[in-house]
Design a protein around this motif. Sequence first.
Motif, PDB file in Angstrom:
ATOM      1  N   PHE A  72       0.831  -1.206   0.000  1.00 17.84           N
ATOM      2  CA  PHE A  72       0.000   0.000   0.000  1.00 17.84           C
ATOM      3  C   PHE A  72       0.864   1.252   0.000  1.00 17.84           C
ATOM      4  CE2 PHE A  72      -4.513  -1.012   1.721  1.00 17.84           C
ATOM      5  CZ  PHE A  72      -4.687  -1.931   0.703  1.00 17.84           C
ATOM      6  N   VAL A  73       1.835   1.291   0.918  1.00 17.46           N
ATOM      7  CA  VAL A  73       2.702   2.462   1.048  1.00 17.46           C
ATOM      8  C   VAL A  73       3.614   2.596  -0.171  1.00 17.46           C
ATOM      9  CG1 VAL A  73       4.460   3.580   2.461  1.00 17.46           C
ATOM     10  CG2 VAL A  73       2.638   2.282   3.560  1.00 17.46           C
ATOM     11  N   SER A  74       4.170   1.480  -0.635  1.00 20.92           N
ATOM     12  CA  SER A  74       5.086   1.499  -1.787  1.00 20.92           C
ATOM     13  C   SER A  74       4.399   2.024  -3.041  1.00 20.92           C
ATOM     14  CB  SER A  74       5.630   0.093  -2.050  1.00 20.92           C
ATOM     15  OG  SER A  74       6.291  -0.413  -0.918  1.00 20.92           O
ATOM     16  N   ILE A  75       3.184   1.500  -3.303  1.00 18.09           N
ATOM     17  CA  ILE A  75       2.475   1.896  -4.518  1.00 18.09           C
ATOM     18  C   ILE A  75       2.026   3.354  -4.436  1.00 18.09           C
ATOM     19  CG2 ILE A  75       0.409   1.469  -5.920  1.00 18.09           C
ATOM     20  CD1 ILE A  75       2.796  -0.493  -6.242  1.00 18.09           C
ATOM     21  N   PHE A  76       1.770   3.836  -3.221  1.00 19.58           N
ATOM     22  CA  PHE A  76       1.452   5.259  -3.056  1.00 19.58           C
ATOM     23  C   PHE A  76       2.602   6.113  -3.585  1.00 19.58           C
ATOM     24  CE2 PHE A  76       2.354   8.921  -0.279  1.00 19.58           C
ATOM     25  CZ  PHE A  76       1.326   9.749  -0.682  1.00 19.58           C
ATOM     26  N   PHE A  77       3.839   5.760  -3.237  1.00 20.54           N
ATOM     27  CA  PHE A  77       4.991   6.527  -3.701  1.00 20.54           C
ATOM     28  C   PHE A  77       5.220   6.354  -5.201  1.00 20.54           C
ATOM     29  CE2 PHE A  77       6.120   6.624   0.817  1.00 20.54           C
ATOM     30  CZ  PHE A  77       6.441   7.977   0.934  1.00 20.54           C
ATOM     31  N   VAL A  78       5.011   5.146  -5.708  1.00 20.69           N
ATOM     32  CA  VAL A  78       5.138   4.918  -7.148  1.00 20.69           C
ATOM     33  C   VAL A  78       4.116   5.757  -7.907  1.00 20.69           C
ATOM     34  CG1 VAL A  78       4.857   3.209  -8.992  1.00 20.69           C
ATOM     35  CG2 VAL A  78       6.112   2.607  -6.922  1.00 20.69           C
ATOM     36  N   MET A  79       2.900   5.837  -7.359  1.00 22.88           N
ATOM     37  CA  MET A  79       1.848   6.652  -7.973  1.00 22.88           C
ATOM     38  C   MET A  79       2.263   8.119  -8.021  1.00 22.88           C
ATOM     39  SD  MET A  79      -2.154   6.979  -6.814  1.00 22.88           S
ATOM     40  CE  MET A  79      -2.325   5.191  -6.750  1.00 22.88           C
ATOM     41  N   LEU A 154       1.734  -2.922 -12.418  1.00 21.64           N
ATOM     42  CA  LEU A 154       1.958  -4.218 -11.784  1.00 21.64           C
ATOM     43  C   LEU A 154       1.584  -4.187 -10.303  1.00 21.64           C
ATOM     44  CD1 LEU A 154       5.406  -5.166 -13.391  1.00 21.64           C
ATOM     45  CD2 LEU A 154       3.161  -6.095 -13.968  1.00 21.64           C
ATOM     46  N   GLY A 155       1.926  -3.079  -9.617  1.00 13.66           N
ATOM     47  CA  GLY A 155       1.645  -2.968  -8.187  1.00 13.66           C
ATOM     48  C   GLY A 155       0.164  -2.913  -7.874  1.00 13.66           C
ATOM     49  N   SER A 156      -0.583  -2.117  -8.636  1.00  8.04           N
ATOM     50  CA  SER A 156      -2.028  -1.998  -8.424  1.00  8.04           C
ATOM     51  C   SER A 156      -2.717  -3.325  -8.685  1.00  8.04           C
ATOM     52  CB  SER A 156      -2.605  -0.910  -9.337  1.00  8.04           C
ATOM     53  OG  SER A 156      -2.059   0.355  -9.043  1.00  8.04           O
ATOM     54  N   GLY A 157      -2.303  -3.996  -9.755  1.00 10.24           N
ATOM     55  CA  GLY A 157      -2.884  -5.306 -10.070  1.00 10.24           C
ATOM     56  C   GLY A 157      -2.531  -6.349  -9.016  1.00 10.24           C
ATOM     57  N   THR A 158      -1.308  -6.259  -8.481  1.00  6.61           N
ATOM     58  CA  THR A 158      -0.874  -7.198  -7.437  1.00  6.61           C
ATOM     59  C   THR A 158      -1.681  -7.012  -6.160  1.00  6.61           C
ATOM     60  OG1 THR A 158       1.381  -7.228  -8.336  1.00  6.61           O
ATOM     61  CG2 THR A 158       1.097  -7.988  -6.062  1.00  6.61           C
ATOM     62  N   ILE A 159      -1.995  -5.761  -5.810  1.00  4.77           N
ATOM     63  CA  ILE A 159      -2.802  -5.495  -4.619  1.00  4.77           C
ATOM     64  C   ILE A 159      -4.171  -6.155  -4.747  1.00  4.77           C
ATOM     65  CG2 ILE A 159      -4.095  -3.684  -3.396  1.00  4.77           C
ATOM     66  CD1 ILE A 159      -1.673  -1.877  -3.710  1.00  4.77           C
ATOM     67  N   SER A 182      -5.716  -4.698  10.698  1.00  5.00           N
ATOM     68  CA  SER A 182      -4.311  -5.125  10.766  1.00  5.00           C
ATOM     69  C   SER A 182      -3.542  -4.650   9.541  1.00  5.00           C
ATOM     70  CB  SER A 182      -4.240  -6.653  10.856  1.00  5.00           C
ATOM     71  OG  SER A 182      -4.926  -7.117  11.997  1.00  5.00           O
ATOM     72  N   LEU A 183      -4.175  -4.743   8.384  1.00  2.90           N
ATOM     73  CA  LEU A 183      -3.560  -4.292   7.134  1.00  2.90           C
ATOM     74  C   LEU A 183      -3.192  -2.810   7.230  1.00  2.90           C
ATOM     75  CD1 LEU A 183      -5.089  -5.198   3.671  1.00  2.90           C
ATOM     76  CD2 LEU A 183      -4.013  -3.011   4.082  1.00  2.90           C
ATOM     77  N   PHE A 184      -4.117  -1.996   7.734  1.00  2.00           N
ATOM     78  CA  PHE A 184      -3.867  -0.560   7.854  1.00  2.00           C
ATOM     79  C   PHE A 184      -2.851  -0.247   8.953  1.00  2.00           C
ATOM     80  CE2 PHE A 184      -8.124  -0.082   5.743  1.00  2.00           C
ATOM     81  CZ  PHE A 184      -7.646   0.578   4.615  1.00  2.00           C
ATOM     82  N   ALA A 185      -2.840  -1.046  10.028  1.00  2.00           N
ATOM     83  CA  ALA A 185      -1.854  -0.850  11.096  1.00  2.00           C
ATOM     84  C   ALA A 185      -0.440  -1.066  10.551  1.00  2.00           C
ATOM     85  CB  ALA A 185      -2.127  -1.806  12.250  1.00  2.00           C
ATOM     86  N   ILE A 186      -0.289  -2.102   9.724  1.00  2.00           N
ATOM     87  CA  ILE A 186       1.013  -2.390   9.109  1.00  2.00           C
ATOM     88  C   ILE A 186       1.408  -1.266   8.158  1.00  2.00           C
ATOM     89  CG2 ILE A 186       2.206  -3.962   7.521  1.00  2.00           C
ATOM     90  CD1 ILE A 186       0.352  -6.204   8.790  1.00  2.00           C
TER      91      ILE A 186
END
Length: 287
Positions: A72-79, A154-159, A182-186
């Motif tokens: 989630f965080v990684s793809i935000f930066f890629v976006m 690739l990242g959006s599709g992987t999510i 839990s997903l959002f906490a991570i």
Amino acid sequence: MIYLLLSILISTGLFVIFKYFGIYKVDVLKAIFINYIVAFILGFTFAERDFSVIEIPNQPWFLGALFLGALFVSIFFVMAMTAQKNGVSVASVAGKMSVVIPVFFGVFLYNESVTVLKIVGIVIALIAVYLASVKEDKIATEKAGLLFPVLLFLGSGTIDTTLKYVETNFVDKADVSIFSGSLFAIAAFFAGIILIIKAIRKREKFEIKNCIAGLILGVPNYFSIVFLIKALQTEGFESSTLFTINNVGIVIVSTLVGILIFKEQFSIKNKLGVALAILGIIIVALA
């Protein structure tokens, strides 16, 4: 169907909120961090069963949540990098066209139906997403390259694909809120690390407006994931159909919101894209 509709409406609301972030000069990373904290608190608050936080790492879906939270965080930066280097329209198209990835895996992993009507509908939907998103103004992207758009695709599709896989195999219906929280906490943990690194390099004030923005974003962001998972758990609803309708539905509603609320100008291509999107959704739904 009600969960799918709610997912489309709330996901569109996120785009509206981000639009206002730009207007009010909100620091997006700081707002995203607060948003993740709000979202995971909501997840644990609305849990449908009693649980202990210390049991979460032992849950069968924990590794999936760990992977998705980091993604989630990684793809935000890629976006963000795609928008900066290649343009907003390129970022939008790359993100939405990624629907082909969960559709592909839906067919091969879960033996979902493949009919001529469904294939035609999905192809029309993909064309519609491109036409509805592309802008007429030419942006010089020759030097930008394709690295970030490809990573975003690739990242959006992987999510989406991972979310479907984890939900199908590991998440009980009573654990949707706990899993989402839990997903959002991570994601908040990883975003927090990035903020700390940035703070060490350059001291910046957090500012109250960023906190308020994060609070406003956190509620719909939490429910967008919950309603999408609930929709995926609906009996008789194939993921290839659901993801197509969901992504294209967001494009349609976002386009209409842009016209009606923000008075955005849309070309003939954009309008044709919306019309094709509606046709694509109808065909996929009938298939």
